[in-house]
Motif scaffolding. Sequence first.
Motif, PDB file in Angstrom:
ATOM      1  N   SER A   1      53.592  34.130  45.156  1.00 44.98           N
ATOM      2  CA  SER A   1      52.689  35.045  44.449  1.00 44.98           C
ATOM      3  C   SER A   1      52.902  34.963  42.946  1.00 44.98           C
TER       4      SER A   1
ATOM      5  N   PHE B   1      50.233  33.588  40.252  1.00 47.58           N
ATOM      6  CA  PHE B   1      49.821  34.361  39.088  1.00 47.58           C
ATOM      7  C   PHE B   1      49.950  33.543  37.812  1.00 47.58           C
TER       8      PHE B   1
ATOM      9  N   ARG C   1      46.786  32.520  35.604  1.00 51.25           N
ATOM     10  CA  ARG C   1      46.757  33.019  34.229  1.00 51.25           C
ATOM     11  C   ARG C   1      46.633  31.875  33.222  1.00 51.25           C
TER      12      ARG C   1
ATOM     13  N   ILE D   1      44.335  37.955  33.902  1.00 50.58           N
ATOM     14  CA  ILE D   1      43.927  38.331  35.261  1.00 50.58           C
ATOM     15  C   ILE D   1      44.838  39.444  35.755  1.00 50.58           C
ATOM     16  N   PRO D   2      44.380  40.255  36.699  1.00 51.65           N
ATOM     17  CA  PRO D   2      45.263  41.289  37.252  1.00 51.65           C
ATOM     18  C   PRO D   2      46.292  40.688  38.201  1.00 51.65           C
TER      19      PRO D   2
ATOM     20  N   ARG E   1      47.698  42.126  40.670  1.00 53.97           N
ATOM     21  CA  ARG E   1      47.483  42.568  42.049  1.00 53.97           C
ATOM     22  C   ARG E   1      46.659  41.566  42.842  1.00 53.97           C
ATOM     23  N   ARG E   2      45.755  40.861  42.198  1.00 52.97           N
ATOM     24  CA  ARG E   2      44.986  39.827  42.904  1.00 52.97           C
ATOM     25  C   ARG E   2      45.883  38.658  43.295  1.00 52.97           C
ATOM     26  N   ALA E   3      46.836  38.329  42.443  1.00 57.00           N
ATOM     27  CA  ALA E   3      47.733  37.203  42.740  1.00 57.00           C
ATOM     28  C   ALA E   3      48.687  37.539  43.885  1.00 57.00           C
TER      29      ALA E   3
ATOM     30  N   VAL F   1      47.904  38.544  46.668  1.00 62.67           N
ATOM     31  CA  VAL F   1      47.251  38.141  47.913  1.00 62.67           C
ATOM     32  C   VAL F   1      47.505  36.664  48.207  1.00 62.67           C
TER      33      VAL F   1
ATOM     34  N   VAL G   1      39.646  35.005  46.325  1.00 57.54           N
ATOM     35  CA  VAL G   1      40.257  36.143  45.615  1.00 57.54           C
ATOM     36  C   VAL G   1      39.763  36.230  44.180  1.00 57.54           C
ATOM     37  N   PHE G   2      39.679  35.105  43.492  1.00 57.83           N
ATOM     38  CA  PHE G   2      39.284  35.116  42.079  1.00 57.83           C
ATOM     39  C   PHE G   2      37.818  34.762  41.878  1.00 57.83           C
ATOM     40  N   ARG G   3      37.080  34.547  42.980  1.00 55.29           N
ATOM     41  CA  ARG G   3      35.646  34.213  42.931  1.00 55.29           C
ATOM     42  C   ARG G   3      35.377  33.018  42.013  1.00 55.29           C
TER      43      ARG G   3
END
Length: 119
Positions: free
Chosen positions: A22, A26, A30, A36-37, A39-41, A43, A78-80
């Motif tokens: 994770s 991230f 980044r 980027i947040p 919290r998304r990473a 996942v 997750v990051f679209r």
Amino acid sequence: MALLGDLTPLVGTYLLLAGFLSLTGFIAARNVLGSIPFRRALVIGPPIAALPFLLQQYFPPLVVLIALALDVSLFHIVFRLKWRTAGFVTFIHVVVTMLGGIVIGGLAYLISIGPPSPQ
């Protein structure tokens, strides 16, 4: 109670690997996408960390290919991102993970050998 003794190292190894993946996910996202947040990473790591445990009986290069496909898919969802961008982020993720693993492995080796004994 014996099961707890056998299960604890397995769960600990999984959690460390999931956290490490994770964090490197991230860092990779980044570096490519900018801010980027985190919290998304979070996942990204756990599903990829589960693969070695779930697929350990199969041919290792096949597990690596499945992990790469899952990594690209997770970054895409997750990051679209577009598939090409997700592939680039996955490449950076692999590079950052390998470099981080080498550094952490080297530090663990240096710590394990200890200081030189006095003559």
